[in-house]
Design an enzyme around this catalytic site. Structure first.
Site, mmCIF file in Angstrom:
data_model
loop_
_atom_site.group_PDB
_atom_site.id
_atom_site.type_symbol
_atom_site.label_atom_id
_atom_site.label_comp_id
_atom_site.label_asym_id
_atom_site.label_seq_id
_atom_site.Cartn_x
_atom_site.Cartn_y
_atom_site.Cartn_z
ATOM 1 N N GLN A 190 -9.444 -0.206 -1.746
ATOM 2 C CA GLN A 190 -7.983 -0.139 -1.675
ATOM 3 C C GLN A 190 -7.392 -0.837 -2.910
ATOM 4 O OE1 GLN A 190 -6.551 -1.111 2.633
ATOM 5 N NE2 GLN A 190 -8.516 -2.179 2.318
ATOM 6 N N ASN A 191 -8.238 -1.508 -3.657
ATOM 7 C CA ASN A 191 -7.757 -2.294 -4.787
ATOM 8 C C ASN A 191 -7.439 -1.406 -5.979
ATOM 9 O OD1 ASN A 191 -8.357 -4.433 -3.131
ATOM 10 N ND2 ASN A 191 -10.284 -4.930 -4.159
ATOM 11 N N HIS A 223 -6.020 3.810 -3.457
ATOM 12 C CA HIS A 223 -4.622 3.465 -3.743
ATOM 13 C C HIS A 223 -4.307 3.492 -5.226
ATOM 14 C CE1 HIS A 223 -4.531 1.175 0.351
ATOM 15 N NE2 HIS A 223 -4.424 2.487 0.488
ATOM 16 N N CYS A 230 7.211 14.856 -16.504
ATOM 17 C CA CYS A 230 6.272 15.972 -16.744
ATOM 18 C C CYS A 230 4.960 15.795 -16.004
ATOM 19 C CB CYS A 230 6.008 16.102 -18.256
ATOM 20 S SG CYS A 230 5.041 14.726 -18.937
ATOM 21 N N CYS A 281 7.541 8.075 -21.244
ATOM 22 C CA CYS A 281 6.603 9.119 -21.676
ATOM 23 C C CYS A 281 7.115 9.706 -22.999
ATOM 24 C CB CYS A 281 6.576 10.209 -20.588
ATOM 25 S SG CYS A 281 5.601 11.670 -20.986
ATOM 26 N N CYS A 323 7.769 12.570 -23.417
ATOM 27 C CA CYS A 323 8.785 13.579 -23.063
ATOM 28 C C CYS A 323 10.123 12.906 -22.804
ATOM 29 C CB CYS A 323 8.354 14.387 -21.827
ATOM 30 S SG CYS A 323 8.666 13.551 -20.260
ATOM 31 N N THR A 337 -10.543 -7.275 3.517
ATOM 32 C CA THR A 337 -9.296 -6.577 3.782
ATOM 33 C C THR A 337 -8.728 -7.017 5.124
ATOM 34 O OG1 THR A 337 -8.209 -4.416 4.003
ATOM 35 C CG2 THR A 337 -10.478 -4.575 4.815
ATOM 36 N N ASN A 348 -15.121 -11.216 5.905
ATOM 37 C CA ASN A 348 -13.732 -11.562 5.612
ATOM 38 C C ASN A 348 -13.496 -13.059 5.807
ATOM 39 O OD1 ASN A 348 -11.348 -9.973 4.749
ATOM 40 N ND2 ASN A 348 -10.380 -11.066 6.457
ATOM 41 N N ALA A 392 -16.384 -13.634 0.210
ATOM 42 C CA ALA A 392 -17.260 -12.515 -0.152
ATOM 43 C C ALA A 392 -18.221 -12.908 -1.275
ATOM 44 C CB ALA A 392 -16.402 -11.334 -0.576
HETATM 45 C C1 BV8 Z 1 0.999 6.845 3.961
HETATM 46 C C2 BV8 Z 1 -1.088 0.026 -3.937
HETATM 47 C C3 BV8 Z 1 1.944 8.869 4.679
HETATM 48 C C4 BV8 Z 1 0.074 -0.471 -4.637
HETATM 49 C C5 BV8 Z 1 -0.897 -0.322 -1.537
HETATM 50 C C6 BV8 Z 1 3.719 1.446 10.873
HETATM 51 C C7 BV8 Z 1 2.506 1.353 11.539
HETATM 52 C C8 BV8 Z 1 1.311 1.800 10.936
HETATM 53 C C9 BV8 Z 1 1.343 2.347 9.645
HETATM 54 C C10 BV8 Z 1 2.561 2.430 9.003
HETATM 55 C C11 BV8 Z 1 3.734 1.988 9.598
HETATM 56 N N1 BV8 Z 1 4.743 2.200 8.718
HETATM 57 C C12 BV8 Z 1 4.249 2.745 7.614
HETATM 58 C C13 BV8 Z 1 2.918 2.916 7.772
HETATM 59 C C14 BV8 Z 1 1.990 3.525 6.810
HETATM 60 C C15 BV8 Z 1 1.701 2.537 5.705
HETATM 61 C C16 BV8 Z 1 1.042 1.295 6.266
HETATM 62 O O1 BV8 Z 1 -0.119 1.316 6.633
HETATM 63 N N2 BV8 Z 1 1.834 0.189 6.335
HETATM 64 C C17 BV8 Z 1 1.287 -1.044 6.860
HETATM 65 C C18 BV8 Z 1 1.737 -2.227 5.980
HETATM 66 C C19 BV8 Z 1 1.809 -1.202 8.296
HETATM 67 N N3 BV8 Z 1 0.780 3.216 4.843
HETATM 68 C C20 BV8 Z 1 1.266 3.959 3.824
HETATM 69 O O2 BV8 Z 1 2.436 4.035 3.546
HETATM 70 C C21 BV8 Z 1 0.229 4.764 3.065
HETATM 71 N N4 BV8 Z 1 0.726 6.100 2.906
HETATM 72 O O3 BV8 Z 1 0.792 6.503 5.102
HETATM 73 O O4 BV8 Z 1 1.584 8.035 3.611
HETATM 74 C C22 BV8 Z 1 2.134 10.212 4.077
HETATM 75 C C23 BV8 Z 1 1.200 11.202 4.348
HETATM 76 C C24 BV8 Z 1 1.407 12.444 3.814
HETATM 77 C C25 BV8 Z 1 2.508 12.709 2.981
HETATM 78 C C26 BV8 Z 1 3.418 11.682 2.697
HETATM 79 C C27 BV8 Z 1 3.236 10.423 3.237
HETATM 80 C C28 BV8 Z 1 0.038 4.181 1.670
HETATM 81 C C29 BV8 Z 1 -0.599 2.815 1.770
HETATM 82 C C30 BV8 Z 1 -0.933 2.315 0.363
HETATM 83 C C31 BV8 Z 1 0.120 1.365 -0.098
HETATM 84 N N5 BV8 Z 1 -0.288 0.806 -1.381
HETATM 85 N N6 BV8 Z 1 -1.249 -0.770 -2.737
HETATM 86 C C32 BV8 Z 1 -0.251 -1.794 -5.271
HETATM 87 O O5 BV8 Z 1 -1.346 -2.360 -5.084
HETATM 88 O O6 BV8 Z 1 0.646 -2.253 -5.989
HETATM 89 S S1 BV8 Z 1 -1.288 -1.202 -0.167
HETATM 90 C C33 BV8 Z 1 -1.874 -2.760 -0.542
HETATM 91 O O7 BV8 Z 1 -2.378 -3.231 0.694
HETATM 92 C C34 BV8 Z 1 -3.051 -2.802 -1.509
HETATM 93 O O8 BV8 Z 1 -3.596 -1.550 -1.844
HETATM 94 C C35 BV8 Z 1 -4.083 -3.554 -0.687
HETATM 95 O O9 BV8 Z 1 -5.353 -3.289 -1.089
HETATM 96 C C36 BV8 Z 1 -3.763 -3.000 0.642
HETATM 97 C C37 BV8 Z 1 -4.377 -3.630 1.816
HETATM 98 O O10 BV8 Z 1 -4.258 -5.015 1.646
HETATM 99 P P1 BV8 Z 1 -5.648 -5.802 1.580
HETATM 100 O O11 BV8 Z 1 -6.468 -5.230 0.487
HETATM 101 O O12 BV8 Z 1 -6.254 -5.834 2.929
HETATM 102 O O13 BV8 Z 1 -5.163 -7.225 1.119
HETATM 103 P P2 BV8 Z 1 -4.557 -8.336 2.078
HETATM 104 O O14 BV8 Z 1 -3.933 -9.365 1.212
HETATM 105 O O15 BV8 Z 1 -3.756 -7.692 3.158
HETATM 106 O O16 BV8 Z 1 -5.830 -8.952 2.815
HETATM 107 C C38 BV8 Z 1 -6.818 -9.606 2.054
HETATM 108 C C39 BV8 Z 1 -7.859 -10.062 3.061
HETATM 109 O O17 BV8 Z 1 -8.930 -10.675 2.327
HETATM 110 C C40 BV8 Z 1 -7.334 -11.100 4.021
HETATM 111 O O18 BV8 Z 1 -7.751 -10.760 5.334
HETATM 112 C C41 BV8 Z 1 -8.021 -12.418 3.583
HETATM 113 O O19 BV8 Z 1 -8.368 -13.243 4.668
HETATM 114 C C42 BV8 Z 1 -9.267 -11.896 2.951
HETATM 115 N N7 BV8 Z 1 -9.795 -12.740 1.873
HETATM 116 C C43 BV8 Z 1 -9.090 -13.491 0.984
HETATM 117 N N8 BV8 Z 1 -9.945 -14.092 0.119
HETATM 118 C C44 BV8 Z 1 -11.196 -13.688 0.481
HETATM 119 C C45 BV8 Z 1 -11.101 -12.843 1.594
HETATM 120 N N9 BV8 Z 1 -12.185 -12.290 2.192
HETATM 121 C C46 BV8 Z 1 -13.392 -12.586 1.666
HETATM 122 N N10 BV8 Z 1 -13.568 -13.389 0.591
HETATM 123 C C47 BV8 Z 1 -12.499 -13.957 -0.018
HETATM 124 N N11 BV8 Z 1 -12.696 -14.761 -1.092
HETATM 125 ZN ZN ZN Z 2 6.488 13.074 -19.473
#
Ligand code: BV8
Ligand code: ZN
Length: 228
Positions: free
Chosen positions: A90-91, A108, A119, A137, A139, A177, A202, A220
């Site tokens: 997801q990163n 993602h 474009c 761009c 363009c 995650t 995690n 990790a």
């Molecule tokens: C879609 C890119 C539909 C940008 C990102 C209500 C209920 C359910 C779902 C939804 C809802 N409302 C909306 C939704 C859908 C929504 C969603 O899931 N929302 C969530 C917040 C409720 N999803 C979407 O919108 C997706 N699209 O559904 O489209 C559609 C379909 C067809 C046509 C049109 C539309 C798109 C989701 C992608 C969003 N983009 N990122 C950017 O990065 O700038 S999401 C973002 O969160 C990142 O990608 C990230 O990777 C991702 C998940 O977060 P995590 O990676 O888990 O990171 P987090 O900080 O949360 O957790 C880290 C974990 O690591 C923690 O648990 C921590 O304890 C642990 N940790 C920390 N250090 C360590 C460790 N573990 C081990 N070792 C360590 N050292």
């Molecule tokens: Zn362009």
């Protein structure tokens, strides 16, 4: 099948989304990582990504990323079928690629790719800091980060391959995650329904822990080399 999130890059110094350092200024990623925010204020959204790109640029892959490269090498050599190991992330930081992982499925997008809102041209842009904020761009239209924002669909090809790998998995490894973002987090359910054993690595509890066969609590970068 391995699914990773921001936690695997935390030990490289890249902030996670929902952890203590996850917020930026007074905005939350859920507010900034949207097409609406970009439409209203492309400069602010690009300032956020420029800041993140500068952190990612200085970051190095850590022992967790490297353990997955070794696991891929073992699995691939052992079965001589690349398909026996699939890494889905997801990163958007590209650290798996820099560690040496091959064919990483980026659900993602990629913080080093930009796409023209006019474009549609997509290209690699590794400027740190960006020379022009927001960048344009050739363009003339605005460029956006080629990442998947909330409310946007995931790249179809990567998603399809991730689902197929989940359905064929014997072992599904979920690493670093919070498993709250869908549809990515739903891949673990796809794997389990197809008979995979589920292991969660995690630092904190996740919603997947209840159905996991194994839960490894910790960093990790420390646990994955031991697991290997
Ligand atoms: C879609 C890119 C539909 C940008 C990102 C209500 C209920 C359910 C779902 C939804 C809802 N409302 C909306 C939704 C859908 C929504 C969603 O899931 N929302 C969530 C917040 C409720 N999803 C979407 O919108 C997706 N699209 O559904 O489209 C559609 C379909 C067809 C046509 C049109 C539309 C798109 C989701 C992608 C969003 N983009 N990122 C950017 O990065 O700038 S999401 C973002 O969160 C990142 O990608 C990230 O990777 C991702 C998940 O977060 P995590 O990676 O888990 O990171 P987090 O900080 O949360 O957790 C880290 C974990 O690591 C923690 O648990 C921590 O304890 C642990 N940790 C920390 N250090 C360590 C460790 N573990 C081990 N070792 C360590 N050292
Ligand atoms: Zn362009």
């Amino acid at each position: 099948m391995v699914l990773t999130g921001a936690g695997i890059s935390a030990e490289s110094g890249v902030p996670t989304f929902r952890g203590p350092g996850g917020f930026w200024r007074s905005y939350s990623p859920e507010r900034l990582a949207t097409a609406e925010a970009f439409g209203q204020n492309p400069r602010l959204v690009w300032e956020w990504y420029d800041w993140r790109r500068s952190i990612v640029r200085k970051a190095e892959p850590n022992a967790g990323h490297r353990a997955l490269v070794e696991l891929e090498r073992q699995k691939t050599d052992e079965f001589r079928e690349p398909s026996r190991f699939t890494l889905v992330t997801q990163n958007v930081d590209g650290l798996h690629d820099r560690a040496g992982s091959r064919n990483v499925l980026k659900l993602h997008g990629d913080i080093w790719q930009v796409r023209c809102v006019g474009c549609g041209a997509e290209e690699r842009n590794e400027q740190v800091p960006l020379e022009e904020l927001p960048p344009h761009c050739s363009c003339g239209a605005l460029l956006r980060p080629a990442v998947v924002w909330f409310g946007e669909p995931l790249p179809a090809a990567a998603w399809q391959r991730a689902v197929e790998a989940s359905e064929q998995a014997q072992l599904f490894l979920v690493i670093g995650t919070s498993a709250v973002v869908y549809p990515a987090a739903g891949l673990a359910e796809v794997g389990r329904e197809a008979g995979a054993r589920l292991a969660v690595v995690n630092a904190e509890p996740t919603p997947l822990d209840a159905t996991a066969d194994w839960v490894l609590r910790g960093q990790a970068g420390e646990l994955l080399p031991r697991l290997l």
